[in-house]
Design an enzyme around this catalytic site. Structure first.
Site, short mmCIF file in Angstrom:
data_model
loop_
_atom_site.label_atom_id
_atom_site.label_comp_id
_atom_site.label_asym_id
_atom_site.label_seq_id
_atom_site.Cartn_x
_atom_site.Cartn_y
_atom_site.Cartn_z
N TYR A 131 0.96 -1.14 0.03
CA TYR A 131 0.06 -0.09 0.11
C TYR A 131 0.87 1.25 -0.09
CZ TYR A 131 -3.78 -2.99 1.40
OH TYR A 131 -5.07 -3.82 1.34
N LYS A 236 -2.41 -4.31 -8.71
CA LYS A 236 -3.26 -5.58 -8.29
C LYS A 236 -4.55 -4.52 -8.16
CE LYS A 236 -3.90 -8.33 -4.24
NZ LYS A 236 -5.29 -7.78 -3.38
N1 FMN Z 1 -5.50 -7.50 -0.54
C1 FMN Z 1 -4.41 -6.94 -0.70
O1 FMN Z 1 -3.95 -6.10 -1.34
N2 FMN Z 1 -3.96 -6.48 0.69
C2 FMN Z 1 -4.32 -7.19 1.94
O2 FMN Z 1 -3.76 -6.66 3.21
C3 FMN Z 1 -5.36 -7.94 1.82
N3 FMN Z 1 -5.74 -8.53 2.72
C4 FMN Z 1 -6.86 -9.48 2.53
C5 FMN Z 1 -7.56 -10.01 3.85
C6 FMN Z 1 -8.39 -11.12 3.51
C7 FMN Z 1 -9.03 -11.69 4.87
C8 FMN Z 1 -9.13 -11.12 2.24
C9 FMN Z 1 -10.22 -12.07 2.18
C10 FMN Z 1 -8.62 -10.71 1.24
C11 FMN Z 1 -7.72 -9.73 1.48
N4 FMN Z 1 -7.02 -9.15 0.15
C12 FMN Z 1 -5.97 -8.30 0.51
C13 FMN Z 1 -7.46 -9.18 -1.18
C14 FMN Z 1 -6.77 -10.54 -1.60
O3 FMN Z 1 -5.45 -10.30 -1.91
C15 FMN Z 1 -7.57 -11.29 -3.08
O4 FMN Z 1 -7.52 -10.11 -3.89
C16 FMN Z 1 -8.65 -11.89 -2.66
O5 FMN Z 1 -8.74 -12.38 -1.42
C17 FMN Z 1 -9.00 -12.85 -3.65
O6 FMN Z 1 -10.07 -13.29 -3.57
P1 FMN Z 1 -10.47 -14.68 -2.64
O7 FMN Z 1 -10.51 -14.64 -1.41
O8 FMN Z 1 -12.06 -15.12 -3.38
O9 FMN Z 1 -9.50 -15.91 -3.31
#
Ligand code: FMN
Length: 362
Positions: A131, A236
């Site tokens: 970030y 992303k």
């Molecule tokens: N994406 C980020 O770029 N940084 C994060 O810190 C971040 N934390 C996440 C925490 C949780 C609990 C979840 C579920 C997602 C998070 N994401 C974060 C998004 C994930 O990188 C990813 O894009 C997403 O979970 C993919 O979808 P899925 O959970 O259906 O596989």
């Protein structure tokens, strides 16, 4: 056969194990969770057209991401605060990635520092999710530390100028348990509370993002990031052709087609979305992945995350042009159920399902 045999089994087992506020944080999407539902349903709208009488005795599942070879095209997406799922947290996850020779994307908001992750799995293929902080020095320091530790690239999250509203976290006043902290910030300035996530009257994470993450982030900041590192940069959170074209202009190495697991803007399309049933080999509908793949026209790599739960989901994403897919929640379910073994279990199930589906597709 006892024990979990599919990703859905892991989801149910994790739900039984996790405290409610943690389960809510891991599973929720933004607002009415319309996109959350769609992320998974989108895959079921595609149909497969197998070829038969083809020798499928030898199958090569390998792929590459940013020049690094992986044994199969399923990698781990950044998810924050893994130690809420299991005391071994990110360490267990990266070890599973190392054992299976796939890539691990570490969240900036991990509960294990990048130094400790590297010590736990020195040979794992690691990327750092970033970030961009209001205080650019914070980001710069993370970049320099990751470079020194041998991380192979940066995934910059571009869909989070502010945190999406997740009703369940707001209701729970979501906070990181006080025995845990966001370890990457500890060494920066131990006197600040940057490593804490504490919810007063609403989601603590939303409050932290509002305080620290820069909502004025623009394309020029990607230029800035490029000026401070020679490692490849992936954006992303791009889901449209227009933005993908701009990313190519910005000369990034890759795009991760992602709607942040439906946790940011509710109502955006699923990352793999379509209006009606189509075959893989013949589709003329617009969907997020295809739109991005078409727009970049081979000028950078494209990956996908969001809703991958079966081997056939992986096939569909790869068929539409993704070099690899990334998993968010399923990794947390495996971790919650059984630490490193659980993460490996989830990945091995998907690897097997992907292989079987490829063979059956001819
Ligand atoms: N994406 C980020 O770029 N940084 C994060 O810190 C971040 N934390 C996440 C925490 C949780 C609990 C979840 C579920 C997602 C998070 N994401 C974060 C998004 C994930 O990188 C990813 O894009 C997403 O979970 C993919 O979808 P899925 O959970 O259906 O596989």
């Amino acid at each position: 056969m006892s024990g979990p045999i599919c990703v859905k089994d892991y989801e149910e087992l994790a739900k039984e194990k996790l405290p409610k506020a943690v389960w809510d944080y891991y599973s929720s999407g933004a607002n009415n969770e319309q996109t959350l539902l769609d992320n998974q349903q989108a895959f079921t709208r595609y149909r497969l057209r197998p070829h038969v009488l083809i020798d499928v005795s030898q199958v090569d599942l390998s792929s590459s991401v940013l020049g690094s070879t992986i044994d199969f095209p399923i990698c781990i997406a950044s998810t924050a605060m893994n130690k809420m799922a299991h005391p071994s947290g990110e360490t267990a996850v990266v070890k599973a990635a190392e054992a299976l020779n796939i890539g691990f994307m570490q969240s900036t908001w991990s509960t294990t520092s990048i130094e400790d992750v590297t010590a736990a799995a020195p040979n794992a293929l690691k990327w750092m999710q970033l970030y961009i902080y209001k205080d650019r020095e914070v980001t710069k320091q993370l970049v320099q530390r990751a470079e020194r530790l041998g991380y192979k690239g940066f995934f910059v999250t571009v869909d989070t100028p502010v945190l999406g509203t997740r009703y369940r976290d707001v209701r729970n006043n979501f906070s990181l348990p006080s025995h845990l902290s966001l370890e990457n910030f500890k060494s920066l300035d131990p006197t600040t509370k940057m490593g804490e996530v504490s919810g007063v009257d609403g989601s603590g994470l939303a409050q932290m993002v509002a305080a620290l993450v820069d909502p004025s982030l623009q394309w020029s900041d990607i230029e800035w990031l490029k000026s401070i590192t020679n490692l490849p940069i992936v954006l992303k959170g791009i889901i449209t052709g227009e933005m993908a074209k701009q990313a190519v202009k910005a000369n990034v190495a890759g795009i991760l087609v992602s709607n942040h697991g439906a946790r940011q803007l509710d109502g955006v399309p699923a990352t793999l979305n379509v209006d009606f049933c189509l075959t893989i080999s013949f589709s003329h509908q617009i969907d997020a992945l295809r739109e991005v793949v078409q727009a970049v026209d081979g000028k950078c790599e494209v990956y996908l995350d969001g809703g991958i739960r079966n081997g056939t989901d992986v096939i569909k994403a790869i068929a539409f042009g993704a070099k690899a897919v990334f998993l968010g929640r399923p990794i947390l379910w495996g971790l919650a159920y059984n630490g490193e073994k659980g993460v490996r279990g989830v990945l091995e199930i998907l690897q097997d399902e992907f292989k079987t589906a490829l063979q059956l597709m001819g």
